[in-house]
Scaffold this active site. Structure first.
Site, mmCIF file in Angstrom:
data_model
loop_
_atom_site.group_PDB
_atom_site.id
_atom_site.type_symbol
_atom_site.label_atom_id
_atom_site.label_comp_id
_atom_site.label_asym_id
_atom_site.label_seq_id
_atom_site.Cartn_x
_atom_site.Cartn_y
_atom_site.Cartn_z
ATOM 1 N N GLY A 328 0.818 -1.213 0.000
ATOM 2 C CA GLY A 328 0.000 0.000 0.000
ATOM 3 C C GLY A 328 0.845 1.253 0.000
ATOM 4 N N GLU A 329 0.186 2.375 -0.323
ATOM 5 C CA GLU A 329 0.861 3.668 -0.339
ATOM 6 C C GLU A 329 -0.168 4.752 -0.087
ATOM 7 O OE1 GLU A 329 3.770 6.385 -3.210
ATOM 8 O OE2 GLU A 329 2.938 4.489 -3.938
ATOM 9 N N GLY A 331 -0.701 9.093 1.777
ATOM 10 C CA GLY A 331 -0.066 10.377 1.987
ATOM 11 C C GLY A 331 1.069 10.303 2.994
ATOM 12 N N LYS A 348 4.545 0.620 8.179
ATOM 13 C CA LYS A 348 4.286 1.879 7.464
ATOM 14 C C LYS A 348 5.457 2.822 7.710
ATOM 15 C CE LYS A 348 0.723 4.508 8.750
ATOM 16 N NZ LYS A 348 -0.670 4.999 8.830
ATOM 17 N N ASP A 442 -11.103 10.662 10.354
ATOM 18 C CA ASP A 442 -10.915 10.244 8.959
ATOM 19 C C ASP A 442 -11.473 8.839 8.733
ATOM 20 O OD1 ASP A 442 -10.214 10.553 6.313
ATOM 21 O OD2 ASP A 442 -8.123 9.942 6.597
#
Length: 605
Positions: A328-329, A331, A348, A442
């Site tokens: 995954g990627e 911000g 991460k 979020d």
């Protein structure tokens, strides 16, 4: 029986309409088949990868949009016509109307329809329609009932009258592409075999899932669903309230656009002013300062129970950040799958300074460490350790990806309901923490992760905020901060005022519920569902890929989700209030009971 003509009210669910058309062709072998269709004009149209209110588009774009919609509509009706054999006469008429039921009544009266096949039980109960025509209720090719068996058509006057309306009823041409649509007509978009299209078009109705559930509810003996059959009817007050909310939402969006433009203007002015007041020498110094290596990340106090890993440990765990381990990627940075000892983990890594979002990364890293080190909950992601050298975060590895991935794979409705119940529990835990409540800020589909058994975990606490609870005002949780989060999920009140509250999470959770129930991912999903409520077309929104929904309770949950998205914060239900979430609890019980019965039956056999 007179078999001159039989009319069939068609929506855009091809599978259901195909079954009804074939049923009518078989049961009225000598009758002319006449298809009637009501278009419900969409208020939105595609714009730069998102949606734009129709009234804000320029005239050229509107004209092009109408042309595309007309072409798609004609193709759909021609496809329906092709279902009947060539020896039979088949015609089609269509009308544009912002109320589907009123449009059908208009078609019935103006075309003097004596007999009409309808695939919606709610619509077939309408008294005005039943006075005009004999109504045959057929669901997915299965006959249910007939009203007004001995009705004699009187050819009464229309629903709003005059030859003006009659002129708006179009008959599909037998030649080439069909009828050429007048510029004054509006058309919605759809793909021929979709149930709900990318523009949020609501079909005429969709009782396919309801029919399947009718059989199941008898087997399960769920009395409450039988008693709640009429829940879907909306009062005039609710319709007016929904319209008012739509108008308020449109005004709010306009204000948000104005604020964005004003902010950009101020930023540009400040940048130009700074450049203008710098001397050439000072400009050179300023440029050198910008290119100097940045100071390493500030030191963060790591709680004792959080394991600290070195960069060499992290590198070894990910096979030196091998590209195949990249999962995954975002911000914040890159996410790798790894293994520490025998334990699978997700790691991460903060982006280095100078790359996109790098400067914003350390506060997010700090926030995640502070928040996740304080909380433990079975449905909140577990922070295992950190790598202070790289601001890396080490979590438990959840192999089934995000909830968005699950929806795209057709996650069953029972799992969807369980996940919603789990996430409501996670939010309640955050909001009720003492002495500091936690607001996630979020919540969205991609921040809800799934383990091997599709159990859910709420993740990504980089934007979370800790709020001091006031002893005498425990229901007041508020913090002023810059608007953050993801458009579509962000509370409009938070965006305009900067006041982050627990109700901001509730708004986002409402959007998540609507997405889980419908499978729709559009930014304007709230408006789409509100429109469907007005048109009594809620059942057609439920995601068919999830299986056979308990539709009455699912509709109640959909209404609760709309309450979560109310523009008035006080009207939103609190996630900590069990009484407000009864519809979700009932669905969870039904899903659990259904699985238990299947398991018991399998053991018995």
């Amino acid at each position: 029986m007179d078999e001159e003509e039989v009319h069939i009210a068609t929506g855009k669910n091809f599978r259901k309409e195909k079954a009804n058309i074939l049923w009518a062709a078989a049961n009225f072998p000598r009758a002319t088949i006449v298809l009637v269709h009501v278009h419900w004009p969409s208020k939105w149209m595609p714009f730069m990868g998102g949606k734009l209110l129709y009234k804000f588009a320029d005239e050229k774009e509107k004209e092009m949009h109408r042309g595309r919609e007309t072409e798609a509509m004609v193709k759909m009706l021609l496809k329906y016509k092709s279902l009947c054999d060539d020896t039979r006469e088949v015609r089609a008429h269509y009308l544009t109307h912002d109320d589907i039921l009123a449009g059908v009544v208009n078609l019935v009266k103006k075309l003097k329809i004596k007999r009409i096949v309808i695939g919606s039980r709610n619509m077939s109960k309408n008294a005005v329609l039943r006075k005009c025509s004999q109504v045959w209720v057929v669901l997915n090719g299965k006959y249910l009932s007939t009203s007004n068996d001995h009705l004699e058509h009187t050819g009464g006057t229309g629903y709003g009258g005059s030859s003006e309306l009659l002129a708006c009823i179009h008959e599909l041409s037998e030649e080439s592409d069909g009828y050429a649509t007048p510029p004054s007509d509006f058309y919605v978009s759809f793909q021929e075999e979709d149930i709900v299209d990318e523009d949020g078009v609501i079909p005429l109705d969709s009782d396919e899932q309801l029919e399947k559930y009718d059989v199941q509810e008898t087997e399960q003996g769920i009395e409450e669903i039988n008693a709640s059959e009429e829940v879907g009817k909306i009062s005039d007050d609710e319709i007016r309230s929904s319209r008012n909310m739509n108008e308020e939402s449109e005004k709010l969006m306009e204000e948000m656009d104005k604020l964005r433009r004003k902010l950009k203007e101020l930023q540009d002015e400040r940048h130009n002013h700074e450049e203008s007041i710098l001397s050439p020498r000072r400009k050179n110094v300023f440029l050198k300062e910008q290119t100097l290596p940045q100071q390493r990340y500030p030191e963060l106090q790591i709680p004792e129970h959080i394991v600290q890993y070195s960069m060499s440990h992290i590198g070894k765990a990910t096979n030196n950040f091998y590209s195949r381990n990249l999962i995954g990627e975002g911000g914040y940075g890159l996410v790798y799958k790894g293994k520490l000892g025998s334990m699978p983990v997700a790691i991460k890594l903060l982006r280095p300074h100078g790359k996109p979002h790098g400067r914003q990364g350390f506060p997010e890293y700090q926030q995640e460490v502070v928040v996740l080190s304080r909380i433990q909950h079975p449905h909140i992601v577990k922070l295992i350790g950190v790598c202070p050298e790289s601001c890396g975060l080490v979590y438990e590895h959840l192999p089934n990806g995000t909830l968005m991935d699950g929806l795209s794979k057709g996650l069953p409705w029972k799992d969807r309901i369980r996940i919603l119940a789990e996430q409501r529990s996670a939010l309640a835990h955050l909001h009720s923490s003492r002495p500091h409540a936690i607001i996630h800020a979020d919540l969205k589909l991609t921040n809800i992760l799934l383990d091997a058994g599709n159990g859910s975990r709420l993740g990504d606490f980089g934007t979370a905020r800790i709020v001091q609870m006031k002893p005498l005002e425990e229901d007041t949780i508020c913090r002023r901060t810059n608007p953050m989060g993801t458009m579509g999920y962000m509370d409009p009140v938070f965006f305009t005022t900067g006041e982050l509250t627990a109700e901001s999470d509730v708004y986002a959770f409402g959007v998540v519920i609507l997405q889980v129930l419908t499978g729709l991912l559009d930014l304007n999903i709230v408006e789409q569902v509100q429109e469907a409520m007005k048109m009594d077309a809620v059942h057609g929104l439920l995601d068919a890929s999830a299986g056979s929904w308990p539709e009455v309770q699912a509709e109640r949950l959909m209404r609760l989700a709309l309450r979560c998205c109310n523009l008035e914060r006080k009207r939103r239900p609190a996630v900590t209030s069990d009484a407000d979430w009864r519809s979700l609890d009932i669905l969870r019980t039904m899903a659990t009971a259904s699985k238990s019965r299947k398991w018991s039956h399998a053991i018995a056999n």
